[in-house]
Design an enzyme around this catalytic site. Structure first.
Site, PDB file in Angstrom:
ATOM      1  N   GLU A   1       0.813  -1.218   0.000  1.00 33.44           N
ATOM      2  CA  GLU A   1       0.000   0.000   0.000  1.00 33.44           C
ATOM      3  C   GLU A   1       0.850   1.273   0.000  1.00 33.44           C
ATOM      4  OE1 GLU A   1      -2.775  -0.407   3.195  1.00 33.44           O
ATOM      5  OE2 GLU A   1      -3.836  -2.057   2.238  1.00 33.44           O
TER       6      GLU A   1
ATOM      7  N   LYS B   1     -15.778  -1.623   2.384  1.00 33.46           N
ATOM      8  CA  LYS B   1     -15.068  -1.972   1.149  1.00 33.46           C
ATOM      9  C   LYS B   1     -16.098  -2.582   0.199  1.00 33.46           C
ATOM     10  CE  LYS B   1     -10.742  -3.185   3.535  1.00 33.46           C
ATOM     11  NZ  LYS B   1      -9.916  -4.330   3.999  1.00 33.46           N
TER      12      LYS B   1
END
Length: 368
Positions: free
Chosen positions: A169, A297
C-alpha cells in the site's frame, strides 16, 4: 457512443465472510452471462440493477457471477446514470441512497505509512501503521502536510537503516525492534513537526493473519486473546496519538472485541473482517458492542447498493464509518465518491504514492 468502466481492486488479506472473487478467465465468462441475461433491459436505478444481479446470481456469497464482476457492472452503471443526468457519481449515490444526508464534513484521511503483516516482507505482525490527517480548512492543505510527513519519514528510515522498500500500500517496509517501535517513530516525527493537532495514529492489526488454534502469534511468541488485549492497552497508554485499532482480534474471537470495547471506551474499535461490509454483520457488531466503527469496502459485498446499505446501517447504529481501499488497488476513484455521498467519517487510501495518488487527487477535487 459512450462507454463506462470500473476497475475493481483485490485484497491480499481477505476475511472468510467476503463474497467470491473471480480471476480474469472466469470473470470474463461471468460478464458474458450478465450481458446476455440483461441485454436490452432498462434499469432506472442502481438498486433495480443490483437486485436483478443478486437474483440472477442466486447464491449467498455471489459464487455464480463473482462479487468483483457484479460490483464492476454496478459501479459502471452508476457512472452511466451520472452522465445521463449531468451529475457527479457521488450526487447520484446521495440522491438514491442517502437523500436525507446534508452534511458535507471533511473526512479523516487514514494513510498507511508503515506496512507490515501480509502487506510487507518484514518482521511486523501488525499490518498497517497509519497516520490520520484531520482536515482543517481544506483537504488539499492536509494532504500536502501528509506528503511532507511521508517523505520526512522515508528520509529518517533510510538514514537509520540504509535501505527501505515499499509494501503493498505504498508504506515503508523494513524490520523493527518490535511491533510498537513504528508507533513511537511516527509519534516522535509528528511531535517534532508540531502537527499533533492535525495528525493522529491508527492501526490495522489484521489479527486473522496471526490467529491459530485460539491463540495469537505476536511478537515472536504465542499469546492468548487476553494477553493481546493487555498489549493494546499498553500501546494506548504509551502513545498520546493512537486512537483507532482495526481488526484487533480474529473475526471469530468475539469476546476479544467485547472486552476491548470496554477496556478502551475512548478508542475507535474498527470492524473489517468482522463485518465484511455486510449490513447484517454491521448491525450484529453494533448490537453486540463488538465495534464502534466499521470499514466499508464495496468489493467485500459485491454491489453498490449493499455497500450503501452497510453505510446506512452503521450510521443508524451510531458507528463511525471509514470507506476503504484494498491492498491490490487500481486507479479507480469510486470509493471517494461513495465517501462523499454518505458523508463518511473517514477514507482509508494508503500512502500518498504510486496508484494511490489518484485517490488523493480525487479527494482534493471533490472536497477542495
Amino acid at each position: 457512443d459512450s462507454r463506462f468502466f470500473a476497475e475493481i481492486p483485490s485484497g491480499k488479506s481477505r476475511g472468510k465472510r467476503e463474497v467470491a472473487v473471480f480471476a480474469f478467465p472466469r470473470a470474463k465468462k461471468s460478464l458474458g452471462l450478465i450481458f446476455r441475461k440483461f441485454e436490452g433491459r432498462d434499469f432506472s436505478s442502481i438498486q433495480a440493477l443490483d437486485r436483478a444481479l443478486i437474483e440472477f446470481d442466486g447464491t449467498a456469497n455471489k459464487s455464480r457471477l463473482g462479487g468483483n464482476v457484479m460490483l464492476g457492472v454496478s459501479i459502471a452503471f452508476t457512472r452511466v446514470l451520472a452522465a445521463e443526468r449531468g451529475k457527479e457519481a457521488w450526487q447520484i449515490l446521495r440522491e438514491e441512497f442517502f437523500p436525507k444526508e446534508t452534511r458535507n464534513t471533511l473526512p479523516l484521511i487514514f494513510s498507511n505509512l508503515i506496512n507490515g503483516g501480509a502487506h510487507a516482507e518484514n518482521n511486523l505482525d501488525i499490518q498497517e501503521y497509519m497516520v490520520v490527517a484531520r482536515p482543517g480548512v481544506s483537504v488539499s492543505g492536509s494532504v500536502k502536510k501528509l506528503i511532507g510527513l511521508y517523505r520526512e519519514l522515508g528520509a529518517l528510515l533510510r538514514k537509520k537503516t540504509g535501505h527501505v522498500s515499499l509494501g503493498d500500500e505504498g508504506g515503508y517496509s523494513l524490520n523493527f525492534r518490535n511491533n510498537f517501535e513504528p508507533i513511537a517513530i511516527l509519534e516522535k516525527l509528528i511531535l517534532k513537526q508540531g502537527l499533533t493537532r492535525q495528525f493522529r495514529l491508527a492501526l490495522d492489526v489484521a489479527a486473522n493473519s496471526f490467529y491459530e488454534k485460539k491463540t495469537y502469534r505476536f511478537g515472536g511468541r504465542r499469546i492468548s486473546g487476553g494477553e493481546l488485549l493487555r498489549e493494546y492497552g499498553r500501546y494506548v497508554q504509551r502513545s498520546k496519538l493512537l486512537f483507532s485499532i482495526e481488526d484487533p482480534f480474529a473475526e471469530e474471537d468475539l469476546p476479544g472485541f467485547v472486552l476491548l470495547r470496554s477496556a478502551l471506551p475512548n478508542c475507535w474499535i474498527v470492524g473489517d473482517d468482522l463485518t465484511a461490509t455486510n449490513p447484517r454483520l454491521v448491525e450484529k457488531a453494533a448490537h453486540g458492542e463488538l465495534a464502534n466503527a466499521v470499514i466499508i469496502k464495496p468489493n467485500q459485498i459485491g454491489t453498490v447498493s449493499e455497500a450503501c446499505e452497510a453505510l446506512s446501517v452503521a450510521s443508524r447504529e451510531g458507528m463511525k464509518t471509514i470507506v476503504s481501499h484494498r491492498s491490490g488497488e487500481t486507479g479507480d476513484n469510486f470509493i471517494i465518491h461513495l465517501a462523499r455521498a454518505a458523508s463518511a467519517d473517514g477514507v482509508k487510501i494508503g500512502a500518498p504514492a504510486r496508484e494511490r495518488l489518484s485517490k488523493f487527487n480525487e479527494l482534493i477535487r471533490l472536497y477542495g
